[in-house]
Write an enzyme that holds these catalytic residues in place. Structure first.
Site: not given
Ligand code: BG6
Length: 483
Positions: A151, A181, A219, A238, A243, A339
């Site tokens: 990504k 992911h 987050e 992002d 996601h 965030k």
């Molecule tokens: C990433 C983003 O793809 O995913 C980040 O670029 C983000 O900004 C992250 O913090 C969040 O992933 P996870 O697995 O920590 O929830």
């Protein structure tokens, strides 16, 4: 175990390789899931030999034994599993832009190869083009050639379409593994099982019984050292078309005909394509100001390194969307991500409608199903019961399931399944071109509208901007507390 192959890692010296790929390979080795004939060929511009690359990676692996905040935290590194990986590490200094280099390292490759692009997004298209031009993507004599792409995949609909065109000019779709992911997270994969392997959920998983759905990815980290990446990106690009849309697809897709990759990916793509373009009046953007997160004072986004002092980049998004299918007629889906929020919390919450008859006047309609992804992994189902005592009064009860209570597991980084799947050729958890483009198409009106205007501020450590509450308030609803 996976078939013999060479895993070629572009970006061998990068962060992703250290933090995620190597711990994932180590975990897979520990579980005996890799082929004895695996070779890991690292490519990068840094000066390294096989030995110095292996030594650098050993050092980072060992640092995970005392870094409790790393994605991968190991009490102790199992020397047997790590030596197994280490003995298979090879390194070549390569400039990805130099076409002659492809012929040089290509001559070392035989049989099955997975090319893993752990590099900045601007290299995705050029590397795949060069691999194609050097003939390295030709699948001969039953051997596979696959490309794993990280990504971000594009930055809007036209750029994602252009990148797909560029990649598909050199590789066939079946060779392309686009990573998200979030699909490597256990509870995300479990959503299909929960929905379709149990006969009690699917019959009520529709507009007749569901009032609305809330998808949250909150987050507690800020933008950290990623200002240069985040400034032109923002929370919408992002997190949302990738996601959050993957979570949406898993929660809302129709039953696939089979569990084969193409059937699951088609069901997901159809769902993503049914999302109506999201209108600016249905979305709110926010940006954090200074505040306190988990007991620490933190600075405002505009004061972060490599962020403009008058930046308009959003660090928070909340939106309402509609899925135009018979199953979801009239059911709003609310998505929020940001965030520096009060708590870390990723989940899909399905709010059911109140009971249709009024035997229990005042029953709030508390049936709520929470599919918990991070940091808790599990599911909760809330329902009304009678409060003990002479009167008939209702109270709320919750049944909770935690993965770790039932299925103890070694700490996984979330890339194990994804890496294993691209070696065995199971593309179920990877995004197909149509799915990615549908995500971008749905958010494109917001990308266009947000070229101007300002985000609303929210204090770091809060639950987000007031506008997000108003968005649901308008519909007579409210967000679940960020617990
Ligand atoms: C990433 C983003 O793809 O995913 C980040 O670029 C983000 O900004 C992250 O913090 C969040 O992933 P996870 O697995 O920590 O929830």
């Amino acid at each position: 175990s996976a078939p013999p192959c060479t895993l070629v890692v572009f970006g061998a010296g990068g962060d992703l390789t250290k933090r995620l790929l190597m711990p994932a390979l180590y975990n897979l080795a520990g579980s005996g899931l890799l082929s004895e004939e695996l070779i890991i060929l690292g490519l990068d511009r840094l000066d390294h030999t096989d030995g110095s690359w292996a030594a650098a990676l050993t050092e980072t692996m060992e640092s995970f034994t005392h870094d409790a905040t790393a994605e991968f935290h190991a009490a102790q590194i199992d020397p047997r599993a790590w030596n197994w990986v280490r003995s298979r590490l090879r390194y070549l200094k390569v400039d990805f832009q130099d076409s002659a280099a492809y012929a040089t390292f290509g001559s070392r490759l035989r049989g099955n190869v997975v090319f893993y692009l752990a590099v900045a997004a601007r290299f995705f298209g050029p590397i795949v083009t060069q691999l194609g031009a050097a003939g390295l993507l030709k699948e001969q004599a039953g051997a596979f050639r696959r490309v794993v792409i990280e990504k971000p995949f594009g930055s809007d609909l036209p750029s994602a379409q252009a990148l797909n065109r560029e990649i598909l000019a050199a590789a066939d779709e079946h060779q392309v593994y686009r990573i998200d992911h979030f699909l490597g997270k256990e509870t995300v994969q479990s959503i299909l099982a929960i929905r379709f392997a149990n006969s009690i959920f699917e019959p009520i998983w529709n507009h007749a019984h569901i009032d609305h759905v809330q998808i949250t990815a909150a987050e507690t980290v800020g933008v950290e050292q990623r200002g240069a990446f985040y400034e032109p990106t923002g929370a919408l690009r992002d997190m949302v078309p990738n996601h959050m849309f993957q979570l949406l697809c898993m929660a809302a897709m129709e039953l696939p005909e089979t569990l084969q990759a193409e059937a699951v990916r088609s069901a997901k793509a159809r769902l993503a394509e049914a999302v109506l373009p999201i209108q600016p009046e249905d979305a709110v953007r926010g940006q954090y100001t200074a505040g306190r997160v988990l007991g620490q004072d933190v600075r405002a986004y505009r004061e972060e390194p490599r962020v403009a002092p008058d930046s308009r980049t959003e660090t928070y998004v909340a939106l309402r969307l509609a899925v135009d299918t018979p199953r979801w007629a009239g059911v709003p889906f609310y998505l929020r991500t940001g965030k520096y929020l009060a708590t870390r919390h990723t989940e899909i919450a399905v709010q059911f409608k109140p009971s249709p008859h009024h035997l229990f006047a005042g029953a709030a309609g508390s049936n709520l199903m929470r599919l918990q992804i991070d940091p808790e992994q599990g599911a909760e189902l809330r329902f009304d019961v009678k409060v003990p005592g002479p009167e008939m009064r209702l109270g709320c009860a919750t049944m909770a399931f935690r993965y770790g209570d039932i299925f103890p597991q070694r700490p996984y980084v979330g890339y194990e399944t994804l890496l294993y799947d691209c070696m065995v050729g199971d593309a179920t958890l990877f995004q197909r071109a149509d799915n990615i483009e549908a995500g971008w198409a749905a958010v494109q009106p917001l990308l266009d509208a947000w070229r101007s205007g300002e985000p609303e501020f929210y204090a770091a450590g809060s639950t987000g901007p007031a506008g997000a509450d108003a968005l649901l308030g308008r519909d007579g609803r409210s967000w679940l507390p960020l617990a």
